[in-house]
Design a protein around this motif. Structure first.
Motif, PDB file in Angstrom:
ATOM      1  N   ASP A   1       0.898  -1.323   0.057  1.00 60.52           N
ATOM      2  CA  ASP A   1      -0.128  -0.042   0.081  1.00 60.52           C
ATOM      3  C   ASP A   1       0.942   1.220  -0.053  1.00 60.52           C
ATOM      4  OD1 ASP A   1      -2.705  -1.139   0.568  1.00 60.52           O
ATOM      5  OD2 ASP A   1      -1.694  -2.119   2.119  1.00 60.52           O
TER       6      ASP A   1
ATOM      7  N   LYS B   1       0.615   1.051  -8.376  1.00 59.37           N
ATOM      8  CA  LYS B   1       0.106   2.035  -7.767  1.00 59.37           C
ATOM      9  C   LYS B   1       0.394   2.327  -6.274  1.00 59.37           C
ATOM     10  CE  LYS B   1      -2.048   2.652 -11.611  1.00 59.37           C
ATOM     11  NZ  LYS B   1      -1.629   3.844 -12.916  1.00 59.37           N
TER      12      LYS B   1
ATOM     13  N   ILE C   1       1.445   4.023  -2.923  1.00 66.11           N
ATOM     14  CA  ILE C   1       1.783   5.149  -2.466  1.00 66.11           C
ATOM     15  C   ILE C   1       3.236   5.292  -2.254  1.00 66.11           C
ATOM     16  CG2 ILE C   1       1.371   6.827  -0.471  1.00 66.11           C
ATOM     17  CD1 ILE C   1      -1.204   5.789   0.007  1.00 66.11           C
TER      18      ILE C   1
ATOM     19  N   ASP D   1       4.382  10.482  -4.364  1.00 72.41           N
ATOM     20  CA  ASP D   1       3.495  11.066  -3.983  1.00 72.41           C
ATOM     21  C   ASP D   1       3.707  12.251  -3.022  1.00 72.41           C
ATOM     22  OD1 ASP D   1       0.697   9.384  -5.066  1.00 72.41           O
ATOM     23  OD2 ASP D   1       2.417   7.971  -4.213  1.00 72.41           O
TER      24      ASP D   1
ATOM     25  N   GLN E   1      -2.544  10.214   2.624  1.00 71.62           N
ATOM     26  CA  GLN E   1      -2.190   9.568   1.345  1.00 71.62           C
ATOM     27  C   GLN E   1      -3.289   8.382   1.278  1.00 71.62           C
ATOM     28  OE1 GLN E   1      -0.908  10.731  -1.408  1.00 71.62           O
ATOM     29  NE2 GLN E   1       0.214  12.571  -0.557  1.00 71.62           N
TER      30      GLN E   1
ATOM     31  N   LYS F   1      -6.390   7.858  -1.301  1.00 68.98           N
ATOM     32  CA  LYS F   1      -6.609   6.675  -2.090  1.00 68.98           C
ATOM     33  C   LYS F   1      -7.811   5.901  -1.739  1.00 68.98           C
ATOM     34  CE  LYS F   1      -2.760   5.573  -4.232  1.00 68.98           C
ATOM     35  NZ  LYS F   1      -2.823   5.464  -5.658  1.00 68.98           N
TER      36      LYS F   1
ATOM     37  N   GLU G   1     -10.551   7.963  -3.275  1.00 73.15           N
ATOM     38  CA  GLU G   1     -10.593   7.889  -4.751  1.00 73.15           C
ATOM     39  C   GLU G   1     -11.321   6.436  -5.195  1.00 73.15           C
ATOM     40  OE1 GLU G   1      -6.492   7.526  -6.093  1.00 73.15           O
ATOM     41  OE2 GLU G   1      -6.236   9.575  -5.656  1.00 73.15           O
ATOM     42  N   LYS G   2     -11.400   5.455  -4.283  1.00 75.00           N
ATOM     43  CA  LYS G   2     -12.082   4.258  -4.363  1.00 75.00           C
ATOM     44  C   LYS G   2     -13.483   4.468  -3.917  1.00 75.00           C
ATOM     45  CE  LYS G   2      -8.003   1.406  -3.484  1.00 75.00           C
ATOM     46  NZ  LYS G   2      -7.294   0.634  -2.525  1.00 75.00           N
TER      47      LYS G   2
END
Length: 230
Positions: free
Chosen positions: A47, A73, A75, A97, A116, A120, A123-124
């Motif tokens: 992650d 992807k 972080i 990031d 961060q 994320k 965003e999901k």
């Protein structure tokens, strides 16, 4: 559970960061070189990657570029003693990031990591990382509330709840829980997971109509809001 890769060749700094993250309930792998980092990133899903720049082989910028070229992807947060403006720009352009200059306070690193992670999650389409339904966990203060009522947990109960919360709406086996929360290999002869799940239920669910912690027969445990379920 949130999994980190820590890439840092200074043993003192690496130990300091890893101990702090583990204490907050995260899983952490640690390596000391850029090539080790690339190997681990290729075979594991992380992650968060905490990445030093000055490594003994290839530098952190190159690790960052390779990671992004592989469409990974995770972080990436760069840590560097090279903290001037140009270095920060270089790190962000390589695909990081965030960028934190050394020396730094662990609380700053943790705050940036959590920021961060929240980004994320949003965003999901997931709500705040340490909140679910009417349950809220403040990792900084080691404080748990449900519907505004403060709930006192032991350190082990706190870590177990945090693990369930960060894996919300996913069935977790006893093996996963034991190895992640207790850092032990699960043995069918121990009932430590069941015991602590019951401790949590008595504190988290007992006084509330809607239950959060559920047993999934033959599979494990699940943190999910199921209204009016006894």
């Amino acid at each position: 559970m949130v999994k980190f890769l820590l890439v840092e060749d200074d043993d003192r700094v690496a130990s300091f960061i890893k101990e702090g993250l583990v204490e907050k309930g995260f899983l952490v792998d640690a390596v000391t070189t850029g090539y080790e980092a690339i190997t681990n990133i290729s075979i594991n899903d992380y992650d968060v990657i905490i990445l030093d720049i000055m490594l003994p082989d290839i530098d952190g910028y190159e690790v960052c570029k390779i990671t992004r070229k592989r469409n990974i992807k995770s972080i990436i947060i760069i840590l560097s003693a090279l903290g001037d403006y140009e270095e920060k720009i270089k790190g962000l352009e390589a695909g990081a990031d965030d960028f934190i200059a050394k020396p730094f306070h662990f609380r700053e690193l943790l705050a940036r990591v959590n920021a961060q992670l929240r980004r994320k999650q949003l965003e999901k389409g997931v709500f705040e990382f340490n909140k679910y339904a009417d349950l809220e966990v403040d990792v900084e203060l080691n404080r748990v509330t449900r519907s505004g009522k403060e709930i006192n947990l032991t350190p082990r109960e706190f870590n177990l709840l945090l693990y369930l919360l960060r894996n919300r709406e996913r069935v977790l086996s006893k093996v996963e829980i034991a190895e992640s929360v207790w850092d032990i290999h699960f043995s069918s002869s121990t009932n430590v997971v069941e015991v602590y799940i019951n401790y949590l239920r008595n504190k988290i669910d007992k006084d509330f109509e809607d239950k959060l912690i559920h047993t999934i027969k033959g599979r494990g445990y699940l943190l999910k809001l199921k209204p009016n379920e006894s």
